[in-house]
Design a protein around this motif. Structure first.
Motif, short mmCIF file in Angstrom:
data_model
loop_
_atom_site.label_atom_id
_atom_site.label_comp_id
_atom_site.label_asym_id
_atom_site.label_seq_id
_atom_site.Cartn_x
_atom_site.Cartn_y
_atom_site.Cartn_z
N ARG A 67 0.81 -1.22 0.00
CA ARG A 67 0.00 0.00 0.00
C ARG A 67 0.84 1.27 0.00
NH1 ARG A 67 -2.29 -3.23 4.20
NH2 ARG A 67 -1.04 -1.92 5.54
N SER A 68 2.12 1.15 0.40
CA SER A 68 2.97 2.36 0.43
C SER A 68 4.40 2.00 0.07
CB SER A 68 2.92 3.00 1.82
OG SER A 68 3.42 2.11 2.80
N ALA A 118 0.70 5.45 -8.33
CA ALA A 118 -0.68 5.93 -8.20
C ALA A 118 -1.66 5.00 -8.92
CB ALA A 118 -0.80 7.35 -8.76
N LYS A 119 -1.31 4.55 -10.11
CA LYS A 119 -2.18 3.65 -10.87
C LYS A 119 -2.36 2.31 -10.17
CE LYS A 119 -1.13 5.70 -15.35
NZ LYS A 119 -0.38 5.53 -16.61
N ASN A 120 -1.39 1.94 -9.33
CA ASN A 120 -1.46 0.69 -8.59
C ASN A 120 -1.93 0.89 -7.15
OD1 ASN A 120 -0.27 -1.72 -10.23
ND2 ASN A 120 0.99 0.05 -10.77
N ASP A 121 -2.47 2.07 -6.86
CA ASP A 121 -2.97 2.41 -5.52
C ASP A 121 -1.90 2.30 -4.44
OD1 ASP A 121 -5.43 3.50 -5.31
OD2 ASP A 121 -6.51 1.62 -5.02
N ILE A 122 -0.70 2.71 -4.77
CA ILE A 122 0.42 2.68 -3.82
C ILE A 122 0.76 4.12 -3.45
CG2 ILE A 122 2.84 2.04 -3.48
CD1 ILE A 122 2.37 -0.15 -5.66
N GLU A 123 0.71 4.42 -2.17
CA GLU A 123 1.07 5.76 -1.69
C GLU A 123 2.58 5.93 -1.74
OE1 GLU A 123 0.80 8.51 2.36
OE2 GLU A 123 -0.11 6.53 2.34
N GLN A 160 -1.83 11.59 -11.28
CA GLN A 160 -2.72 10.45 -11.49
C GLN A 160 -3.68 10.27 -10.31
OE1 GLN A 160 -2.65 8.69 -14.48
NE2 GLN A 160 -1.30 10.40 -14.95
N GLY A 220 -2.84 10.12 -7.13
CA GLY A 220 -2.25 9.29 -6.08
C GLY A 220 -2.03 10.04 -4.78
N LYS A 221 -1.80 9.27 -3.74
CA LYS A 221 -1.50 9.82 -2.42
C LYS A 221 0.02 9.96 -2.28
CE LYS A 221 -3.40 8.52 1.30
NZ LYS A 221 -3.83 7.68 2.43
N THR A 261 -0.34 15.27 -0.63
CA THR A 261 -1.50 14.89 0.18
C THR A 261 -1.27 15.21 1.65
OG1 THR A 261 -1.74 13.05 -1.36
CG2 THR A 261 -3.12 13.01 0.62
#
Length: 178
Positions: free
Chosen positions: A2-3, A30-35, A56, A58-59, A79
């Motif tokens: 996740r990060s 960001a496209k892979n939902d990784i902060e 994108q 992203g966080k 963020t």
């Protein structure tokens, strides 16, 4: 995952490929939902990674010591921008917040941060993946040196072979997911 904590230069380097791949890393994360967790600067590769992720949706969490805010030009659009009192606090938070670590091209600070997390993993302080984004063969000399350390008996082959080394962002993220 996740990060991802990213260590990289606050300078651009002498080849535009470094900035391009830093932006690609941010976008791919960001496209892979990784902060992205990084040093909080808006300049150099640091700023490019953050901007790529933000472009994108992203966080991005930036962590910057108070005294470096003017020098590294703190990124005002991330963020979450965390201001700390020292480099030690910065590194501790970056290590805590990331589920894996990647070093992009950078200077002695980048190298020091990467070697520290590699060392902490080697002595059992974490089980997180460590990676080098080997843009334009930037880390080839380090890779050869790590092999030399194994050959000379100063580094475990297991530690050296567990370092993920990829030359582009998408491959790196896929390798870290395994």
């Amino acid at each position: 995952m996740r990060s991802l904590t990213v260590f990289c230069g606050s300078r651009k380097g002498n080849n535009s490929i470094y900035i391009n791949e830093a932006e690609n890393l941010g976008k791919s994360a960001a496209k892979n939902d990784i902060e992205i967790v990084y040093g909080g600067s808006s300049s150099g590769l640091m700023g490019a990674v953050a901007d790529g992720a933000l472009s994108q949706g992203g966080k991005v969490t930036g962590i910057i010591p108070e005294d470096l805010k003017p020098k590294e030009i703190a990124h005002q659009h991330v963020t979450n921008l965390i201001t700390v009192n020292s480099m030690h606090e910065r590194k501790a938070l970056m290590y805590e917040k990331g589920e894996a670590f990647v070093a992009m091209p950078g200077g002695i600070g980048t190298l020091e941060e990467f070697m520290e997390v590699l060392t902490w993993g080697a002595i059992g302080h974490h089980q997180k993946r460590c990676a080098l984004l080997n843009v334009h063969d930037y880390y080839a000399p380090l890779h050869h040196f790590l092999e030399h350390m194994v050959k000379e008996g100063f580094l475990s082959h297991t530690i050296q072979k567990n370092i993920v080394i990829e030359d582009n962002a998408e491959n790196l993220l896929q390798s870290l997911k395994i």
